[in-house]
Design an enzyme around this catalytic site. Structure first.
Site, PDB file in Angstrom:
ATOM      1  N   ARG A 237      -5.658  39.793 -41.312  1.00 40.33           N
ATOM      2  CA  ARG A 237      -5.342  38.709 -42.243  1.00 40.33           C
ATOM      3  C   ARG A 237      -4.148  37.937 -41.687  1.00 40.33           C
ATOM      4  O   ARG A 237      -3.148  38.536 -41.261  1.00 40.33           O
ATOM      5  CB  ARG A 237      -4.992  39.260 -43.625  1.00 40.33           C
ATOM      6  CG  ARG A 237      -6.197  39.714 -44.441  1.00 40.33           C
ATOM      7  CD  ARG A 237      -7.089  38.543 -44.867  1.00 40.33           C
ATOM      8  NE  ARG A 237      -8.234  38.930 -45.678  1.00 40.33           N
ATOM      9  CZ  ARG A 237      -9.452  39.173 -45.209  1.00 40.33           C
ATOM     10  NH1 ARG A 237      -9.716  39.085 -43.919  1.00 40.33           N
ATOM     11  NH2 ARG A 237     -10.437  39.498 -46.046  1.00 40.33           N
ATOM     12  N   GLU A 266      -6.232  28.948 -44.178  1.00 39.05           N
ATOM     13  CA  GLU A 266      -7.564  28.763 -43.598  1.00 39.05           C
ATOM     14  C   GLU A 266      -8.376  27.813 -44.466  1.00 39.05           C
ATOM     15  O   GLU A 266      -8.287  27.914 -45.698  1.00 39.05           O
ATOM     16  CB  GLU A 266      -8.281  30.116 -43.497  1.00 39.05           C
ATOM     17  CG  GLU A 266      -7.593  31.037 -42.506  1.00 39.05           C
ATOM     18  CD  GLU A 266      -8.273  32.399 -42.356  1.00 39.05           C
ATOM     19  OE1 GLU A 266      -9.392  32.568 -42.880  1.00 39.05           O
ATOM     20  OE2 GLU A 266      -7.687  33.272 -41.728  1.00 39.05           O
ATOM     21  N   HIS A 285     -12.025  32.357 -37.958  1.00 42.60           N
ATOM     22  CA  HIS A 285     -12.295  33.556 -38.776  1.00 42.60           C
ATOM     23  C   HIS A 285     -13.758  34.006 -38.622  1.00 42.60           C
ATOM     24  O   HIS A 285     -14.503  34.054 -39.593  1.00 42.60           O
ATOM     25  CB  HIS A 285     -11.956  33.297 -40.251  1.00 42.60           C
ATOM     26  CG  HIS A 285     -11.745  34.556 -41.042  1.00 42.60           C
ATOM     27  ND1 HIS A 285     -10.828  34.671 -42.052  1.00 42.60           N
ATOM     28  CD2 HIS A 285     -12.346  35.780 -40.964  1.00 42.60           C
ATOM     29  CE1 HIS A 285     -10.872  35.894 -42.568  1.00 42.60           C
ATOM     30  NE2 HIS A 285     -11.798  36.592 -41.920  1.00 42.60           N
TER      31      HIS A 285
HETATM   32  C1  8YV Z   1     -15.066  37.107 -44.042  1.00 44.18           C
HETATM   33  C2  8YV Z   1     -13.539  39.134 -43.864  1.00 44.18           C
HETATM   34  O1  8YV Z   1     -13.917  36.449 -44.273  1.00 44.18           O
HETATM   35  O2  8YV Z   1     -14.699  41.032 -44.588  1.00 44.18           O
HETATM   36  C3  8YV Z   1     -13.634  40.436 -44.576  1.00 44.18           C
HETATM   37  O3  8YV Z   1     -12.615  40.888 -45.116  1.00 44.18           O
HETATM   38  O4  8YV Z   1     -12.502  38.655 -43.618  1.00 44.18           O
HETATM   39  C4  8YV Z   1     -14.792  38.445 -43.431  1.00 44.18           C
HETATM   40  O5  8YV Z   1     -15.740  39.219 -42.980  1.00 44.18           O
HETATM   41  C5  8YV Z   1     -15.855  36.849 -45.248  1.00 44.18           C
HETATM   42  O6  8YV Z   1     -15.272  37.438 -46.376  1.00 44.18           O
HETATM   43  C6  8YV Z   1     -17.326  37.017 -45.196  1.00 44.18           C
HETATM   44  O7  8YV Z   1     -17.958  36.581 -46.322  1.00 44.18           O
END
Ligand code: 8YV
Length: 324
Positions: A237, A266, A285
């Site tokens: 993150r 983001e 990301h």
């Molecule tokens: C994507 C992520 O941002 O799983 C997570 O925590 O950061 C990612 O895989 C996203 O949430 C996929 O929908």
């Protein structure tokens, strides 16, 4: 009567049909104050929500009085106020297993790309600069046999250790809340304190969730302890790293380069100074963003919602205690 749910992510057709079999589905594009207001009645009735992103906190929960289950299409759940969910007895489900290898692949790609300057030199080829034999201004640094430091030894950290140890002969150092015996026995990873990790790593790979404790864990003082030849990789993150301090460290040579898949804001604003630095690889990301893995995450999130709404929270539940 089927329970009502809100879906705030586009799903593949077969998974959407599976949801329709079990629930009355209201689909919206995103979860935010505007869409919650627009679909106020649907949120009043919703027993479940499924999607990714958005903020689910005490304020949101007031708008969804019947909510019993939130199913996130992600491993990270920093956008959920878990205390508020616990107080209201709402179960939080996530998708922690299916994306592990894909995110570890992304981290290894960032290690290689930043070290060998893959993006930079490929762009020079496209710009017609490859005119004769290449000189030192095209060279990168080696990855194999260098020391890989892992900050946060969860599932993804372990999968990264596997790749680095078995594939690249890299000695592994790690720091985490507790020692990880599998990482130590299988991949010869050595536990150390954060200072040692900072001082000794050639690659510092951050794979931490965002919490109050990890916010800006890596700032000016920590970057100053790193080798000037070190490369920082973050695919957990963004806010775990103080981005302004990182920009300064990359500009003044405190560290050599960075490979980043996550950012404090983001999408990364086009005005970000990070984008002006030649020693930065910035990805949008994409940690888990392959067709196979995103399908698997969506499938698991659907299964999680169906299971949890019928009282089964054995797997993939952040706060199973709320049902006790
Ligand atoms: C994507 C992520 O941002 O799983 C997570 O925590 O950061 C990612 O895989 C996203 O949430 C996929 O929908």
């Amino acid at each position: 009567m089927k329970p009502s749910i809100i879906l705030y992510k586009k799903l593949p057709d077969d998974l959407r049909s599976r949801l329709d079999e079990h629930f009355t589905v209201t689909e919206i594009n995103n979860l935010n104050a505007e869409t919650v207001a627009q679909h106020a009645e649907a949120f009043q009735q919703a027993e479940g929500i499924l999607g990714s992103g958005g903020k689910v906190d005490g304020e949101f929960l007031k708008k969804a009085p019947k909510l019993r289950v939130a199913s996130s299409v992600s491993v990270g759940y920093d956008n959920f106020d878990v205390d508020a969910l616990n107080q209201r007895g709402v179960v939080l489900m996530h998708t922690p297993t299916v994306l592990t290898d894909t995110v570890a692949d992304t981290m290894m790609a960032l290690v290689l790309t930043a070290a060998r300057r893959v993006v930079e030199v490929a762009e020079r080829v496209k710009a017609g600069e490859w005119q004769g034999s290449i000189g030192a201004d095209w060279f990168g640094v080696d990855v194999h046999h260098k020391k890989l430091g892992i900050l946060g030894m969860g599932r993804i950290g372990l999968a990264l250790a596997q790749r680095a140890h078995l594939g690249f002969n890299m000695p592994i150092l790690y720091n985490a809340r507790k020692q990880h015996s599998e990482a130590e026995t299988r991949f010869d990873a050595q536990y150390c304190d954060l200072d040692t990790l900072l001082k000794e790593s050639d690659f510092l790979c951050i794979s931490l969730p965002l919490t109050d404790e990890t916010h800006h864990l890596i700032g000016e003082a920590q970057l100053a302890k790193m080798k000037s030849s070190a490369i920082l990789i973050n695919a957990g993150r963004g806010p775990v790293v103080d981005e302004q301090a990182l920009i300064a460290a990359l500009k003044n040579g405190t560290i050599h380069a960075a490979g980043l898949d996550v950012f404090e804001v983001e999408p990364l604003p086009v005005s970000s100074e990070l984008l002006t630095l030649p020693n930065v690889v910035a990805l949008p990301h994409i940690g888990s963003a392959t067709h196979e893995t995103r399908y698997g995450m969506a499938r698991d999130a659907v299964d999680n919602l169906i299971a949890a709404l019928s009282g089964n929270v054995e797997k993939n539940c952040v706060n199973p205690q709320v049902l006790k």
